[in-house]
Scaffold this motif. Structure first.
Motif, PDB file in Angstrom:
ATOM      1  N   GLU A 142       0.760  -1.243  -0.152  1.00 31.04           N
ATOM      2  CA  GLU A 142      -0.040  -0.150   0.073  1.00 31.04           C
ATOM      3  C   GLU A 142       0.679   1.233  -0.013  1.00 31.04           C
ATOM      4  N   LYS A 165     -10.985   0.548 -13.080  1.00 34.70           N
ATOM      5  CA  LYS A 165     -10.616   0.016 -11.810  1.00 34.70           C
ATOM      6  C   LYS A 165     -11.878  -0.081 -10.931  1.00 34.70           C
ATOM      7  N   VAL A 194      -1.504   2.559  -5.122  1.00 35.93           N
ATOM      8  CA  VAL A 194      -2.530   1.639  -4.644  1.00 35.93           C
ATOM      9  C   VAL A 194      -2.618   1.732  -3.165  1.00 35.93           C
ATOM     10  N   THR A 195      -3.826   1.399  -2.595  1.00 33.30           N
ATOM     11  CA  THR A 195      -4.272   1.482  -1.356  1.00 33.30           C
ATOM     12  C   THR A 195      -4.513   0.223  -0.823  1.00 33.30           C
ATOM     13  N   GLU A 197      -7.390  -0.642   0.267  1.00 35.26           N
ATOM     14  CA  GLU A 197      -8.938  -0.799  -0.346  1.00 35.26           C
ATOM     15  C   GLU A 197      -8.881  -1.336  -1.785  1.00 35.26           C
ATOM     16  N   ASP A 198      -7.710  -1.132  -2.356  1.00 37.12           N
ATOM     17  CA  ASP A 198      -7.482  -1.863  -3.845  1.00 37.12           C
ATOM     18  C   ASP A 198      -7.422  -3.267  -4.076  1.00 37.12           C
ATOM     19  N   ASP A 199      -6.861  -3.932  -2.717  1.00 37.65           N
ATOM     20  CA  ASP A 199      -6.680  -5.528  -2.629  1.00 37.65           C
ATOM     21  C   ASP A 199      -7.958  -5.969  -3.202  1.00 37.65           C
ATOM     22  N   ILE A 201      -9.342  -5.932  -6.114  1.00 40.79           N
ATOM     23  CA  ILE A 201      -9.872  -5.217  -7.138  1.00 40.79           C
ATOM     24  C   ILE A 201      -9.571  -5.511  -8.308  1.00 40.79           C
ATOM     25  N   VAL A 203      -8.748  -4.894 -12.222  1.00 38.69           N
ATOM     26  CA  VAL A 203      -8.266  -3.553 -13.109  1.00 38.69           C
ATOM     27  C   VAL A 203      -8.321  -4.388 -14.666  1.00 38.69           C
ATOM     28  N   LEU A 221      -5.752  -7.096  -8.475  1.00 36.10           N
ATOM     29  CA  LEU A 221      -4.505  -6.249  -7.710  1.00 36.10           C
ATOM     30  C   LEU A 221      -4.494  -7.070  -6.351  1.00 36.10           C
TER      31      LEU A 221
END
Length: 437
Positions: A142, A165, A194-195, A197-199, A201, A203, A221
């Motif tokens: 992150e 995304k 990335v953060t 919260e993107d785990d 998600i 793309v 991701l």
């Protein structure tokens, strides 16, 4: 000589009128056609249309100006060309299994004087290859930046590429390269930070091309992030008081899962008799010297996080010595504690009783007082007492030779409180105060 000049003038006038009529007729015959876009390998159809035809001949020529069809006859020896329709007003021809070499300008020609021509440009579309999506790193922490590329090869014309995304559309950097065979390779590079919260998600790389629909590729991701830490108070439910126990649990979640969880006391040492078992901290027999900030620290390969619990130990619950009066007697009630039950041994009815009960709760309190002496049912009458949260309350029940008074002070911590009595063999009354959560 005059007659000769008049004859020449008349002849010239007649020829002009005939030519004007002929030109008017020719101009009234409008020749039309349309451009055609076709996917490689499919069928293209060319239509030569005439408005107000006067039986003039229609023919179709290829880009090399070779005759494909003259009226309904095909001089060109290419069986991929087939007559679809022939009439005075239309010549329609199909071309099957179109290849890139068939691309060019086709000519519809109408045999007038001079001949009329209309042009149909055939454009051959070549679908691009399947998009290939790649990430610079398979796993990213992150706060870090990563790059994802999407490439599609062999298309004509050049494709365009969009990025999504989740539900958010993103813009990448596009590169177009033309190859030797008039094809195009298109690459788009997406850079993003990335953060956590993107785990997980997706793309998605979306390829837009006139020869294909719903052409896309996606990559999920995988983001690692430092732990999220939260301290849970398992016991007590209410205020922490002297003599009681304190039990805390540390909940920590991260990716990867925390490898280490530690309990510390800020600016001091954890009490020597504290018991740490995995994520749990237990401190027995609290006293005010234990006051302070207790911190749970969790760490993984990404970093560490912590949560704090501030301990403040309140005074222990006490029972006030109860003065009792008659004409000659003062009595203090003996009190014993068994878990959450206070056992009170009451003196004979001739004594005035004062009972002070300190309770804490976060819900309304219900106190039931049945008759305390079966032999003298009028001494203490049954009663029900209800009060709101965090309200100082007092209620009294009178008896012939005195009174018993119950008071609840401060914050309330138990849902139900019952006061009841049992008659003993010796005539003494034994009353219990039951505190049940």
């Amino acid at each position: 000589m005059a007659n000769t000049g008049n004859g020449s003038l008349a002849t010239t006038l007649i020829l002009f009128m005939v030519s004007a009529a002929f030109l008017h007729k020719v101009q009234g015959q409008n020749l039309m056609t349309d451009n055609v876009s076709v996917v490689e390998g499919e069928v293209a159809t060319i239509s030569c249309r005439v408005k107000n035809n006067d039986d003039s001949v229609i023919q179709l020529l290829n880009p090399n100006r070779q005759t494909i069809y003259f009226r309904d006859v095909r001089p060109l020896k290419d069986s991929r060309f087939q007559l679809v329709n022939f009439s005075d007003n239309e010549l329609r021809v199909s071309l099957s299994n179109v290849s890139l070499s068939d691309e060019g300008r086709y000519v519809c020609q109408l045999y007038t004087d001079p001949p009329q021509e209309a042009y149909a440009d055939i454009t051959v579309l070549v679908p691009p290859g399947n998009p290939i999506i790649e990430a610079r790193e398979e796993i990213v922490s992150e706060g870090n930046e990563t790059e994802i590329t999407c490439t599609t090869m062999g298309g004509k014309p050049a494709s365009s590429i969009r990025w999504m995304k989740g539900d958010e559309e993103l813009e990448g950097e596009l590169t177009v390269e033309e190859t030797y065979d008039r094809m195009y390779t298109v690459t788009s590079r997406l850079t993003l930070t990335v953060t956590k919260e993107d785990d997980g998600i997706p793309v998605v790389c979306i390829v837009d091309h006139p020869a294909v629909k719903d052409f896309q590729a996606q990559k999920y991701l995988e983001v690692q992030y430092k732990p999220e830490v939260k301290i849970i108070v398992e016991f007590p439910e209410g205020l922490t008081r002297e003599g009681e126990n304190l039990e805390l649990t540390c909940q920590a979640k991260g990716k990867p899962q925390p490898q280490q969880i530690n309990w510390v006391k800020v600016d001091d040492d954890v009490p020597s008799h504290a018991v740490i078992t995995g994520t749990d901290l237990l401190i027995e027999n609290l006293n005010k010297s234990y006051n302070g900030t207790y911190r749970c620290v969790a760490s993984n390969s990404v970093g560490e996080s912590y949560d704090d619990y501030i301990l403040y130990v309140y005074d222990a619950l006490t029972t006030t010595p109860i003065p009792t009066t008659t004409t000659t007697t003062t009595t203090t009630l003996p009190v014993t504690t068994q878990g959450t039950v206070l056992s009170l041994h009451l003196p004979p009815p001739s004594v005035t009783l004062h009972l002070c009960l300190h309770v804490t709760t976060d819900t309304p309190v219900r106190v039931c007082v049945p008759e305390c002496d079966a032999r003298q049912p009028a001494l203490i009458r049954s009663s029900v007492w209800e009060r709101s949260t965090q309200t100082r309350v007092a209620q009294a029940w009178r008896r012939r030779a005195g009174e018993i008074q119950l008071r609840s002070m401060g914050l309330l911590s138990y849902r139900d409180l019952e006061l009841y009595s049992i008659l003993s063999e010796q005539g003494l009354q034994q009353c219990f105060v039951s505190l049940s959560s």
